[in-house]
Design an enzyme around this catalytic site. Structure first.
Site, PDB file in Angstrom:
ATOM      1  N   LEU A 119       1.016  -1.229   0.012  1.00  0.00           N
ATOM      2  CA  LEU A 119       0.380   0.108   0.223  1.00  0.00           C
ATOM      3  C   LEU A 119       1.178   0.810  -0.012  1.00  0.00           C
ATOM      4  O   LEU A 119       2.469   1.019   0.567  1.00  0.00           O
ATOM      5  CB  LEU A 119      -0.284  -0.124   1.619  1.00  0.00           C
ATOM      6  CG  LEU A 119      -2.169  -1.230   1.460  1.00  0.00           C
ATOM      7  CD1 LEU A 119      -3.141  -0.635   2.609  1.00  0.00           C
ATOM      8  CD2 LEU A 119      -2.996  -1.110   0.026  1.00  0.00           C
ATOM      9  N   ASP A 120       0.340   2.354  -0.608  1.00  0.00           N
ATOM     10  CA  ASP A 120       0.563   3.365  -0.464  1.00  0.00           C
ATOM     11  C   ASP A 120       1.246   3.922   1.152  1.00  0.00           C
ATOM     12  O   ASP A 120       0.435   3.661   1.673  1.00  0.00           O
ATOM     13  CB  ASP A 120       0.434   4.737  -1.503  1.00  0.00           C
ATOM     14  CG  ASP A 120       0.942   4.432  -3.066  1.00  0.00           C
ATOM     15  OD1 ASP A 120       0.762   3.676  -3.710  1.00  0.00           O
ATOM     16  OD2 ASP A 120      -0.479   5.251  -3.278  1.00  0.00           O
ATOM     17  N   ARG A 121       2.516   5.050   1.044  1.00  0.00           N
ATOM     18  CA  ARG A 121       2.861   5.406   2.367  1.00  0.00           C
ATOM     19  C   ARG A 121       1.239   5.765   3.084  1.00  0.00           C
ATOM     20  O   ARG A 121       0.993   5.826   3.894  1.00  0.00           O
ATOM     21  CB  ARG A 121       4.157   5.958   2.116  1.00  0.00           C
ATOM     22  CG  ARG A 121       3.810   6.420   3.446  1.00  0.00           C
ATOM     23  CD  ARG A 121       5.830   7.332   3.924  1.00  0.00           C
ATOM     24  NE  ARG A 121       5.862   8.038   5.208  1.00  0.00           N
ATOM     25  CZ  ARG A 121       7.185   8.777   5.510  1.00  0.00           C
ATOM     26  NH1 ARG A 121       8.038   8.949   4.443  1.00  0.00           N
ATOM     27  NH2 ARG A 121       6.743   8.976   6.493  1.00  0.00           N
ATOM     28  N   ARG A 169      -5.120   6.094  -8.245  1.00  0.00           N
ATOM     29  CA  ARG A 169      -4.825   7.670  -7.605  1.00  0.00           C
ATOM     30  C   ARG A 169      -4.962   8.494  -8.538  1.00  0.00           C
ATOM     31  O   ARG A 169      -5.080   8.932  -9.267  1.00  0.00           O
ATOM     32  CB  ARG A 169      -3.758   7.789  -7.067  1.00  0.00           C
ATOM     33  CG  ARG A 169      -3.803   7.344  -5.613  1.00  0.00           C
ATOM     34  CD  ARG A 169      -2.407   7.260  -4.974  1.00  0.00           C
ATOM     35  NE  ARG A 169      -1.680   8.791  -4.710  1.00  0.00           N
ATOM     36  CZ  ARG A 169      -0.998   9.234  -4.445  1.00  0.00           C
ATOM     37  NH1 ARG A 169       0.018   7.769  -3.711  1.00  0.00           N
ATOM     38  NH2 ARG A 169      -0.061   9.785  -4.398  1.00  0.00           N
TER      39      ARG A 169
END
Length: 310
Positions: free
Chosen positions: A135-137, A237
């Site tokens: 997962l992205d930060r 995104r």
């Protein structure tokens, strides 16, 4: 000299990868050298780098000098408690964590300590601990971690076959186009001179596909669920940006004026949350785990409902 007995969880792992995980900071070229010279022995015999370990193998690891390094960062009690309280599932060699936003999944690129390093410190008795996906930060929510090699290999096979379910909740800026349930747009990763990683829609990129469903509409915003069919970097995104509705709070892909409007509604982070993961285990059992939307994101939705929108 170390003598290490291979546990069942690591059966099938290559000897070079086994050594890389235990000789922190040692260049891979050095690991291949000590294998070629026979300094590493398995059950008293020489092995090649591609040898796959068996449960019960005894590995002789010679002392290897490394360059002076800063001490490995140690997770503090508060951070450990946060991660411990975020465990949603822990059984059959699978961990599911409700990752807090702001916590990287692993160290690197200026991050000294990530989720996987914290988990390894929390469970020193577990010889195996690897991320199933990432997962992205800035993204919160459910993420799967394998505590057995067999679980990791099975999950990777299921991921490639598209049989792992991942569902996200996202708040998109603007009015999501009616009828736009599928976004198919190839994505390409780019690294700027500053070192920042950006992703863009590009015909030369990798095929990428995301399914979207509108859940709630506001004036100037749309709450959607997103299910990535492929697993590209920043996929949800960039696909949201591609249809003209970048995600709220997205510092990379949304205009400053958009993010400013959402900040006035109390949003202080990217509105993207991994709400559910589902998969099968090696034995065939089905697992589906949900992560509730964090309070700071629920409060933004409440503010939008009260005001009617932006």
């Amino acid at each position: 000299m170390q003598f290490l007995t291979v546990p069942e969880e690591l059966a099938g792992q290559r000897i070079d990868n086994f050594l890389q995980a235990r000789l922190k900071g040692v260049p891979r070229s050095r690991i291949y050298r000590i294998l070629r010279k026979g300094e590493v022995r398995v059950n008293k015999g020489r092995v090649k780098a591609e040898y796959r370990l068996q449960a019960g193998d005894v590995v002789r690891v010679p002392p290897v000098r490394t360059a002076a390094q800063a001490p490995a960062p140690v997770a503090g009690d508060q951070l450990r408690r946060l991660v411990e309280q975020s465990i949603l599932y822990d059984a059959d060699g699978l961990l599911v964590i409700d990752k807090p936003a702001g916590l990287a999944v692993h160290g690197g690129s200026g991050v000294r300590l990530g989720l996987i390093e914290i988990l390894r410190q929390m469970f020193p008795q577990s010889p195996f601990m690897e991320l199933v996906h990432r997962l992205d930060r800035d993204t919160s929510g459910a993420i799967m971690v394998a505590r057995k090699r067999s679980v990791l290999l099975h999950a990777q096979t299921e991921l490639r076959a598209g049989r792992v379910g991942k569902s996200y909740l996202a708040l998109a800026a603007g009015k999501w186009p009616r009828g736009r349930r599928l976004v198919e747009a190839p994505l390409r990763k780019n690294t700027l001179k500053s070192g920042e990683r950006m992703v863009s829609v590009d015909p030369s990129g990798k095929d990428s596909e995301t399914r979207f469903q509108v859940l709630e509409r506001f004036r100037g915003a749309t709450l959607v669920s997103a299910e990535p069919v492929t697993g590209r970097t920043h996929q949800i995104r960039v696909h949201a940006q591609f249809v003209g509705c970048p995600l709220a709070g997205d510092a990379k892909y949304a205009p400053d004026e958009v993010n400013c409007a959402f900040r006035e509604q109390g949003l202080k982070r990217l509105f993207l949350h991994s709400a559910r993961v589902s998969c099968s285990l090696p034995g065939g059992e089905k697992v589906s785990i949900e992560a509730a939307l964090p309070e700071e994101l629920e409060s933004v939705l409440a503010a939008l409902r009260e005001s009617g929108g932006l």
